[in-house]
Design a protein around this motif. Structure first.
Motif, PDB file in Angstrom:
ATOM      1  N   LYS A  49       8.518  12.562  -7.154  1.00  0.00           N
ATOM      2  CA  LYS A  49       8.301  12.105  -5.782  1.00  0.00           C
ATOM      3  C   LYS A  49       7.368  10.887  -5.777  1.00  0.00           C
ATOM      4  O   LYS A  49       6.684  10.632  -6.773  1.00  0.00           O
ATOM      5  N   PRO A  50       7.316  10.145  -4.682  1.00  0.00           N
ATOM      6  CA  PRO A  50       6.381   9.014  -4.624  1.00  0.00           C
ATOM      7  C   PRO A  50       4.937   9.511  -4.677  1.00  0.00           C
ATOM      8  O   PRO A  50       4.623  10.604  -4.207  1.00  0.00           O
ATOM      9  N   THR A  51       4.070   8.693  -5.234  1.00  0.00           N
ATOM     10  CA  THR A  51       2.644   8.991  -5.253  1.00  0.00           C
ATOM     11  C   THR A  51       2.182   9.350  -3.842  1.00  0.00           C
ATOM     12  O   THR A  51       2.504   8.639  -2.885  1.00  0.00           O
ATOM     13  N   SER A  52       1.435  10.423  -3.717  1.00  0.00           N
ATOM     14  CA  SER A  52       0.994  10.858  -2.388  1.00  0.00           C
ATOM     15  C   SER A  52      -0.146  10.002  -1.843  1.00  0.00           C
ATOM     16  O   SER A  52      -0.306   9.870  -0.628  1.00  0.00           O
ATOM     17  N   SER A  53      -0.925   9.438  -2.746  1.00  0.00           N
ATOM     18  CA  SER A  53      -2.064   8.613  -2.300  1.00  0.00           C
ATOM     19  C   SER A  53      -1.564   7.238  -1.891  1.00  0.00           C
ATOM     20  O   SER A  53      -1.141   6.451  -2.739  1.00  0.00           O
ATOM     21  N   ILE A  54      -1.595   6.962  -0.606  1.00  0.00           N
ATOM     22  CA  ILE A  54      -1.132   5.662  -0.102  1.00  0.00           C
ATOM     23  C   ILE A  54      -2.160   5.093   0.872  1.00  0.00           C
ATOM     24  O   ILE A  54      -3.055   5.806   1.333  1.00  0.00           O
ATOM     25  N   LEU A  55      -2.004   3.808   1.146  1.00  0.00           N
ATOM     26  CA  LEU A  55      -3.000   3.150   1.997  1.00  0.00           C
ATOM     27  C   LEU A  55      -2.712   3.306   3.489  1.00  0.00           C
ATOM     28  O   LEU A  55      -3.589   3.050   4.315  1.00  0.00           O
ATOM     29  N   SER A  56      -1.494   3.712   3.855  1.00  0.00           N
ATOM     30  CA  SER A  56      -1.190   3.918   5.276  1.00  0.00           C
ATOM     31  C   SER A  56      -1.849   5.217   5.734  1.00  0.00           C
ATOM     32  O   SER A  56      -1.771   6.228   5.040  1.00  0.00           O
ATOM     33  N   PRO A  57      -2.450   5.196   6.899  1.00  0.00           N
ATOM     34  CA  PRO A  57      -3.083   6.428   7.384  1.00  0.00           C
ATOM     35  C   PRO A  57      -2.029   7.488   7.710  1.00  0.00           C
ATOM     36  O   PRO A  57      -0.978   7.176   8.280  1.00  0.00           O
ATOM     37  N   ARG A  60      -7.847   3.808  -7.058  1.00  0.00           N
ATOM     38  CA  ARG A  60      -6.919   3.252  -8.041  1.00  0.00           C
ATOM     39  C   ARG A  60      -5.758   4.206  -8.252  1.00  0.00           C
ATOM     40  O   ARG A  60      -5.907   5.251  -8.869  1.00  0.00           O
ATOM     41  N   HIS A  61      -4.606   3.880  -7.726  1.00  0.00           N
ATOM     42  CA  HIS A  61      -3.485   4.800  -7.853  1.00  0.00           C
ATOM     43  C   HIS A  61      -2.234   4.091  -8.337  1.00  0.00           C
ATOM     44  O   HIS A  61      -2.074   2.886  -8.168  1.00  0.00           O
ATOM     45  N   ASP A  62      -1.334   4.864  -8.915  1.00  0.00           N
ATOM     46  CA  ASP A  62      -0.053   4.332  -9.389  1.00  0.00           C
ATOM     47  C   ASP A  62       0.890   4.196  -8.202  1.00  0.00           C
ATOM     48  O   ASP A  62       1.131   5.181  -7.507  1.00  0.00           O
ATOM     49  N   PRO A  63       1.501   3.016  -7.996  1.00  0.00           N
ATOM     50  CA  PRO A  63       2.489   2.918  -6.922  1.00  0.00           C
ATOM     51  C   PRO A  63       3.747   3.733  -7.231  1.00  0.00           C
ATOM     52  O   PRO A  63       4.472   4.133  -6.324  1.00  0.00           O
ATOM     53  N   CYS A  64       4.002   3.962  -8.519  1.00  0.00           N
ATOM     54  CA  CYS A  64       5.162   4.773  -8.908  1.00  0.00           C
ATOM     55  C   CYS A  64       4.718   5.692 -10.042  1.00  0.00           C
ATOM     56  O   CYS A  64       4.742   5.320 -11.207  1.00  0.00           O
ATOM     57  N   ALA A  82      13.962   8.599  -3.948  1.00  0.00           N
ATOM     58  CA  ALA A  82      14.277   7.402  -3.164  1.00  0.00           C
ATOM     59  C   ALA A  82      13.344   7.218  -1.975  1.00  0.00           C
ATOM     60  O   ALA A  82      13.488   6.263  -1.210  1.00  0.00           O
ATOM     61  N   LEU A  83      12.389   8.119  -1.813  1.00  0.00           N
ATOM     62  CA  LEU A  83      11.491   8.037  -0.656  1.00  0.00           C
ATOM     63  C   LEU A  83      10.244   7.226  -0.966  1.00  0.00           C
ATOM     64  O   LEU A  83       9.807   7.140  -2.114  1.00  0.00           O
ATOM     65  N   THR A  84       9.632   6.691   0.093  1.00  0.00           N
ATOM     66  CA  THR A  84       8.304   6.099  -0.041  1.00  0.00           C
ATOM     67  C   THR A  84       7.262   7.180   0.228  1.00  0.00           C
ATOM     68  O   THR A  84       7.564   8.249   0.757  1.00  0.00           O
ATOM     69  N   GLY A  85       6.046   6.871  -0.145  1.00  0.00           N
ATOM     70  CA  GLY A  85       4.964   7.808   0.088  1.00  0.00           C
ATOM     71  C   GLY A  85       4.814   8.177   1.549  1.00  0.00           C
ATOM     72  O   GLY A  85       4.511   9.319   1.891  1.00  0.00           O
ATOM     73  N   GLU A  86       5.042   7.212   2.442  1.00  0.00           N
ATOM     74  CA  GLU A  86       4.927   7.489   3.866  1.00  0.00           C
ATOM     75  C   GLU A  86       5.997   8.494   4.304  1.00  0.00           C
ATOM     76  O   GLU A  86       5.731   9.426   5.060  1.00  0.00           O
ATOM     77  N   GLU A  87       7.211   8.272   3.831  1.00  0.00           N
ATOM     78  CA  GLU A  87       8.315   9.144   4.226  1.00  0.00           C
ATOM     79  C   GLU A  87       8.153  10.559   3.685  1.00  0.00           C
ATOM     80  O   GLU A  87       8.545  11.539   4.304  1.00  0.00           O
ATOM     81  N   GLY A 121       0.811  -1.221   0.000  1.00  0.00           N
ATOM     82  CA  GLY A 121       0.000   0.000   0.000  1.00  0.00           C
ATOM     83  C   GLY A 121       0.833   1.255   0.000  1.00  0.00           C
ATOM     84  O   GLY A 121       0.330   2.346   0.262  1.00  0.00           O
ATOM     85  N   SER A 122       2.103   1.114  -0.294  1.00  0.00           N
ATOM     86  CA  SER A 122       2.988   2.263  -0.291  1.00  0.00           C
ATOM     87  C   SER A 122       3.230   2.757  -1.726  1.00  0.00           C
ATOM     88  O   SER A 122       2.530   2.368  -2.667  1.00  0.00           O
TER      89      SER A 122
END
Lengths: 361, 361, 361, 361
Positions: C302-310, C328-332, D258-263, C205-206
């Motif tokens: 940057k990583p997609t901002s929409s993630i499954l972690s709260p 539905r989001h892109d993981p990258c 290099a970051l994850t969405g959480e970071e 979910g990241s």
């Protein structure tokens, strides 16, 4: 977003007030390798310069132009040429008569931009009118001199064709006469009449309007673009941006409203050099694009607002008062608009010339 | 660099030809939170739409507008509002009569942009004139409807004040009459005369020019900017960009050339709401900035170029020939320019309004 | 003043949100006589389209493009060509899943434009992000397909060269591989690694960031202009305007900071076709003007901002809360930026190509 | 179409070469009523001026700025204020050492714009590099000083954070130190190291690159606009337009890849003054619009191209040759880029500030 810039590829940015150290402009987008000397620009400035006859303001400005940038001696030929980089031109203000402005400092002069500048900015440069002064137009003339150099084969000329209600006789039009009288009038007979007429206006402390016609010969077909890049639209904006201008026409202009389709049609026949128009009601522009004929524009200049008769007005404190404007003013500000209009039209054509060369395969 | 875009902060980009699938525009810079429904835009489009009387082209286009973007139901109120993002409007072309264009495909119609488009681009859309067709103006009307919503308290209206040589009587001006006749004429008596006059023109296969006046009431003082951001300069460009327009005036316009400074001065006196002008020769603009009075502009439209009488021309092969233009055309194209002019002036004022006070409400 | 327009001579105006009827763009300034079919544009769109692998959002949009204007069958050859007038492209939205947005309607999602749009406009399109959605980039890809046609001999390609901390091996670079994996990765071995790596990210979910490199071959020397018309300046703006981009480099980029003058110098020797550079630290641009070498740019996503972690956030009412973004989001999101970047760079080069052709004698 | 102009509402046009009479700029769109003295602009210029330590070129330019227009003594208060009209600034060139340029006149210096200017314009100003000279940046610093006055409450500062491969220690960052060393370095210890390091570079006739960080505090939320009016896109273009810049980052920049969405998520909590971000990976910008946090940008400057070691090149005649560049040059041109970058970012923010809230105070 170009309050003080005009043009798209051939861009002119002007600055300066009559009561600061200098006025000037930056011409950006002039192609490289064009021979250019300050003396060439000076020639055009000298035509516009005030103080040359009793019919224009007696303010004496040498209006000597300096080129600050954008030219260099060609490394091989030694001729001074443009480099393709911005050409800055500077004209120092020298005759800022230290007069007493207390009379107008707090009053809104009718017909001037006093009230509107105050409404917009909260203050205004009461010493000579700031940016609303016709002095700014000197920098346009300087820029126009460069535009002309971009346009080999194109000849942009203007002439005063009406003063007050008095129009010239079209059949007497002689371009040679334009330089022989202080009115840029192509009709020698009418010029003589204007001298007397304007003397009367001037001595009575009044002023009068005028109509000027600009003719650009040698413009190739195909300059301009549809819709909002129309060359007539740009000419209208350019001429309307000159101080005191209240109307602009292309070709037959307002007279075209009274014509039928048959009368207005510029018919064509094959000539020695290809398709040829048999008339020019359109003023050299169809669909916003040049036809290859002469581009013809006319514009109306209102009478100088500064007059010696007292006019009703109010002051900043909200008190009714009267004002009369002393000082050195043109009885017919339209006269000095002649070289300015030439410059503006030359700039518009140079801009479209460069745009066209780029955009079309 | 905006061949098909106008405005600076309130920017309108138009696209489309009469013989493609659709025409439309993108309005960028409209402030957010303004209630906007397609039906409001449709009202203005319906005023311009052809096929409504025998005096305009019989081409039947429903001109139904769709909003493709830039609006949403307000999350709290549910009212559809602008979001501050670009508003795209689409009008599908439905009545593209599959006529035979062989007659005009290779001939340059006098007064049309056929020759100049060919000179510029090497080809032209002979089916209906492409971008030079008056059909493009529908998209301007649509954009103008949005501009009006940006300007609460401002009322932009236009009226036909001259057809051929026949001017209306100023003393008979009644805005209420404008909607009562197919000419947008504010003089009921003259409108009756125009009906007969234009029937004669139409039946003879000819066409005639016109003059239209635009009046914007409620414009606050201080809009516009010095030199090349003058609101009159922008209005001149906007009106001159309308098909077939050959002249533009502000306030007294060309008549100002015949006035003295005393006659032309708009004197001021303190009124209940501050400084008040006693006349409006300037047309509501001084030094390029609005005075707070009504802005008044007039423009001349040439007669429709498409007429039934044969005219001399040449074809692409360089052969002398004649042409007469069959098809559905307006005998007085100036009539349909009335709502277009309102739209253009509304857009210019909206642009300056936003420039003056920022993009966001 | 171009919030939704980019380019100067080759101008692209885009519009549309993911939850309106359609998105699209208007390309103004495309030269005439260029063969152009919708199918050619579709090819580029298909490369960007989501839903093609498990590594991009499962939103299914056919993204079928229609040309609404600016083309016609050439009167002589019958081939569909550009006419020099604005080319409008339309892509209808079809997969607007009618989901429940109550979760995010009033909360500001970290990393999204929710808070800033609300700060600017007072409202935001919470359904899919409005203009801040990556969906807008489809229209850029469509415009880029036209830009490519303006540039015969120029080849603009991009590739993903880093995912998370994992960089490709330069010595394995093979352009042929870019089409063989769902990551646009030119290193086959690394692509296999990315498949596993991104599966892990996705399942947890990241999301993760990426770096993309764009290479334009065949660009002639002399494009660009001094100071604020620099081609690298325009490329930087163009790439930074893509969603989620946080850094842009030209040539050696940030690595150049650690080099000495000797190391960084791209020396020259005469080659068979004139002066030739022996290296390309500069990335094909010196003084803002192209050298004739390949133009090389890189950018970080940057990583997609929409993630499954709260994540901690606040809502419009000012209450602390948490949010996790379903849907539905892109993981990258960097993957889909590859064709977008190609399109943007192609547009910049086309713009400068047209500018150069015009401005220089 | 702004080769030498940047900004939309707050517009800066620069001109001049190092070997002409003067350099300068015109600032158009500055709101009225802002107190402004030449001495304030001079302060910023003095920070950038060369010849102040052994680590920058020994060219001695007093760089004394004159205000030519756009200001006046306020009619009521007497304080010199802006009038809303264009502010022209002039800096005369005084130390144009009449050196012999025969060495470089016909050779293309690696890393310089010699080859590309020649490719574009057909000639180049070999005396000091013309417009490609860093001398032009003095005018940007002058314009930036005015931008700062438009932005009360905003503080734009920059610091050198890396020289060659040597980065500063983030934990030692102290803004107070920036003025205490000739490198604008916020880490006193590292500054001492740089002194020795750069002495070594300088004595060996070499040069070295650098990285600079710009921080703008006090920027309100809501500045910028979607898509092509993004404030990060404008900052990228502005910084990339500075001589020798090869890369630009916002916030975490390339590290974000290099970051994850959480970071990467900047979480929010309600603070005393409303919603507050708990981190600033985004560098103060989301979706192209300011968040209200500090805006943070970094950029990489390549090593000075002019070095004493001979490099391979060709001449205009097409002959292989070597070149070494004598003369007064900066061993680390990045140092002088520090105040230039501050100025550029201040101009971008001022532009967006005015776009957001209108031109007039």
């Amino acid at each position: 977003m170009s309050h003080n810039t005009f043009g798209h590829m051939f861009r002119v940015t002007t600055f300066g007030e009559s009561h600061g150290p200098a006025i000037g402009c930056v011409v950006d987008g002039c192609p490289p390798m064009i021979p250019l000397e300050a003396a060439e620009i000076q020639l055009d400035l000298d035509r516009r310069r005030p103080g040359q006859s009793r019919f224009t303001t007696q303010r004496q400005e040498p209006d000597a132009v300096k080129i600050l940038s954008g030219v260099m001696a060609h490394p091989q030929t030694g001729v001074q040429v443009t480099t393709g980089t911005p050409i800055a031109l500077l004209i120092e203000n020298t005759d800022q008569r230290s007069k007493d402005y207390s009379e107008i400092k707090d009053k809104f002069r009718p017909g001037h931009a006093d009230f509107t500048y105050e409404a917009k900015y909260g203050l205004r440069d009461y010493r000579g009118g700031g940016r609303s002064s016709a002095r700014e137009t000197a920098t346009r003339v300087a820029a126009g001199a460069i535009a002309r150099k971009v346009l080999p084969g194109v000849n942009v000329r203007a002439a005063l064709v009406q003063m007050g209600p008095h129009k010239i006789a079209r059949e007497n039009w002689n371009w040679e006469e334009v330089g022989n009288n202080p009115f840029f009038c192509p009709d020698a007979e009418k010029a003589a009449f204007y001298a007397d007429y304007l003397d009367g206006i001037r001595k009575s402390g009044s002023s009068i309007g005028a109509v000027i016609e600009v003719v650009a010969d040698g413009v190739p077909a195909g300059l301009g673009a549809p819709i909002y890049g129309k060359i007539d639209s740009d000419i209208a904006a350019a001429l309307m941006s000159i101080n005191a201008v209240k109307g602009v026409e292309i070709g037959d202009g307002f007279d075209a409203a009274a014509l039928t389709g048959e009368e207005n049609a510029d018919e064509m026949r094959m000539g020695n050099n290809g398709p040829t128009f048999m008339s020019n009601h359109a003023g050299g522009i169809l669909g916003g694009i040049s036809t290859g004929q002469s581009i013809i524009a006319r514009f109306a200049v209102k009478p100088t607002s500064s007059i010696l008769s007292p006019r009703k007005t109010v002051d900043r404190a909200g008190t009714d008062t009267d004002i009369l404007t002393k000082g050195r003013h043109d009885p017919c500000v339209g006269i000095r608009a002649v070289p300015v209009a030439e410059a503006m039209v030359a700039c518009v054509i140079a801009d479209h010339f460069i745009r066209h060369r780029g955009q079309v395969g």
